[in-house]
Scaffold this motif. Structure first.
Motif, short mmCIF file in Angstrom:
data_model
loop_
_atom_site.label_atom_id
_atom_site.label_comp_id
_atom_site.label_asym_id
_atom_site.label_seq_id
_atom_site.Cartn_x
_atom_site.Cartn_y
_atom_site.Cartn_z
N VAL A 165 0.75 -1.36 0.32
CA VAL A 165 -0.23 0.21 -0.34
C VAL A 165 0.71 1.16 -0.15
CG1 VAL A 165 -1.59 1.39 1.76
CG2 VAL A 165 -1.93 -1.03 1.17
N GLN A 166 0.59 2.16 -1.17
CA GLN A 166 1.59 3.26 -0.97
C GLN A 166 0.87 4.22 -1.19
OE1 GLN A 166 2.83 2.75 -5.42
NE2 GLN A 166 5.18 1.97 -4.92
N HIS A 167 0.80 5.38 -0.14
CA HIS A 167 0.39 6.42 0.15
C HIS A 167 1.33 8.13 -1.04
CE1 HIS A 167 2.57 7.92 4.21
NE2 HIS A 167 3.43 7.45 3.55
N SER A 168 1.00 9.23 -1.01
CA SER A 168 1.39 9.93 -1.41
C SER A 168 0.79 11.82 -0.90
CB SER A 168 1.48 10.01 -3.36
OG SER A 168 1.69 11.17 -3.26
N SER A 169 1.69 12.57 -0.57
CA SER A 169 0.71 14.32 -0.41
C SER A 169 0.54 14.57 -1.15
CB SER A 169 1.96 14.40 0.43
OG SER A 169 2.88 14.83 -0.34
N ASP A 170 0.82 14.08 -2.77
CA ASP A 170 0.98 15.29 -4.14
C ASP A 170 0.10 14.29 -5.12
OD1 ASP A 170 2.89 13.56 -4.67
OD2 ASP A 170 4.02 15.60 -5.16
N GLY A 171 0.22 12.89 -5.00
CA GLY A 171 -0.56 12.46 -6.20
C GLY A 171 1.00 11.80 -7.11
N SER A 208 4.27 11.68 -5.46
CA SER A 208 5.63 10.59 -5.60
C SER A 208 4.96 9.56 -4.54
CB SER A 208 6.69 11.67 -4.65
OG SER A 208 6.94 13.23 -5.81
N TRP A 209 5.28 8.77 -4.60
CA TRP A 209 4.95 7.50 -4.03
C TRP A 209 6.05 6.98 -2.65
CZ3 TRP A 209 -0.82 7.26 -4.26
CH2 TRP A 209 -1.05 7.69 -4.90
N SER A 210 5.47 6.39 -1.60
CA SER A 210 6.28 5.93 -0.58
C SER A 210 5.27 4.52 0.02
CB SER A 210 6.66 7.16 0.61
OG SER A 210 5.76 7.57 1.03
N THR A 211 5.78 3.30 0.53
CA THR A 211 5.16 2.42 0.69
C THR A 211 4.53 2.72 2.50
OG1 THR A 211 7.37 1.50 -0.03
CG2 THR A 211 5.96 0.12 1.66
N LEU A 212 3.40 2.33 2.44
CA LEU A 212 2.70 2.68 3.60
C LEU A 212 2.81 1.22 4.90
CD1 LEU A 212 1.30 4.44 5.58
CD2 LEU A 212 -1.13 3.37 3.86
N GLY A 213 2.36 0.39 3.71
CA GLY A 213 2.16 -1.47 4.28
C GLY A 213 3.13 -2.19 3.73
N ALA A 219 -4.13 -9.65 7.52
CA ALA A 219 -4.85 -7.85 7.27
C ALA A 219 -3.52 -7.66 7.85
CB ALA A 219 -5.60 -7.64 8.51
N ILE A 220 -2.85 -5.42 7.49
CA ILE A 220 -1.77 -5.37 7.95
C ILE A 220 -2.60 -3.76 9.10
CG2 ILE A 220 -0.45 -6.06 6.81
CD1 ILE A 220 -0.63 -3.20 4.84
N THR A 221 -1.34 -3.55 10.24
CA THR A 221 -1.98 -2.41 10.88
C THR A 221 -1.41 -0.69 10.79
OG1 THR A 221 -3.22 -3.62 12.36
CG2 THR A 221 -3.19 -0.98 12.90
N VAL A 222 -1.83 -0.13 10.65
CA VAL A 222 -0.27 0.85 10.44
C VAL A 222 -0.90 1.51 11.90
CG1 VAL A 222 0.14 3.34 8.94
CG2 VAL A 222 -0.76 1.23 7.96
N ARG A 233 -2.60 12.11 1.86
CA ARG A 233 -4.04 11.88 1.46
C ARG A 233 -4.59 11.59 0.03
NH1 ARG A 233 -5.56 17.70 -1.93
NH2 ARG A 233 -7.36 16.80 -3.24
N TYR A 234 -3.08 10.91 -0.71
CA TYR A 234 -3.62 9.72 -1.97
C TYR A 234 -3.44 8.20 -2.08
CZ TYR A 234 -3.36 14.13 -4.29
OH TYR A 234 -4.85 15.61 -4.75
N LEU A 235 -3.36 7.87 -1.65
CA LEU A 235 -3.52 6.07 -1.26
C LEU A 235 -3.73 4.98 -2.94
CD1 LEU A 235 -5.11 5.30 1.93
CD2 LEU A 235 -2.90 5.09 0.93
N ARG A 236 -2.98 3.95 -3.25
CA ARG A 236 -2.93 2.86 -3.92
C ARG A 236 -2.25 1.46 -3.33
NH1 ARG A 236 1.12 4.88 -8.89
NH2 ARG A 236 2.90 5.07 -7.53
N ALA A 237 -2.77 1.04 -4.21
CA ALA A 237 -1.80 -0.96 -4.06
C ALA A 237 -0.79 -0.53 -5.31
CB ALA A 237 -2.76 -1.33 -4.29
N ALA A 238 -0.07 -1.35 -4.70
CA ALA A 238 1.62 -1.51 -6.39
C ALA A 238 1.62 -3.20 -5.95
CB ALA A 238 2.17 -1.11 -6.06
#
Length: 105
Positions: free
Chosen positions: A45-51, A53-58, A70-73, A81-86
């Motif tokens: 799961v990746q997240h980004s503040s601007d849609g 540049s992405w970094s790994t969240l989980g 299931a994973i917990t953050v 703000r922005y989320l996606r799966a890779a």
């Protein structure tokens, strides 16, 4: 990702949550079918503040067959703000049918 069969690596659709939060969250993955020779599925799961540049969240444990996880953050962790799966798919003629979700708390 919505539930669908995938045969190659790809990014899921970007979700715009309007703002970041510092409350953490929970991610889930359900793999309902896998085929091919030595298939592997790595999902993050990746997240980004601007849609852009992405970094790994989980990170989910690598799947090689049907599974769910299931994973917990942790609360106090910023979820941008922005989320996606890779998904990265490997093996010979691999195919995975799976769904991924993430709920911000």
């Amino acid at each position: 990702y919505k539930r669908q069969a995938k045969t190659s690596s790809a990014n899921g659709t970007t979700v715009d949550n309007s703002a970041s939060t510092a409350n953490g969250g929970t991610g889930v993955i359900s793999v309902i079918a896998a085929s091919g020779t030595s298939p592997t599925l790595d999902v993050i799961v990746q997240h980004s503040s601007d849609g852009a540049s992405w970094s790994t969240l989980g990170t989910f444990t690598q799947a090689t067959g049907t599974t769910s996880q299931a994973i917990t953050v942790a609360s106090g962790t910023t979820v941008n703000r922005y989320l996606r799966a890779a998904a990265t798919i490997g093996g010979s003629s691999p195919s995975f049918t799976f769904a991924v979700g993430f709920a911000r708390l």
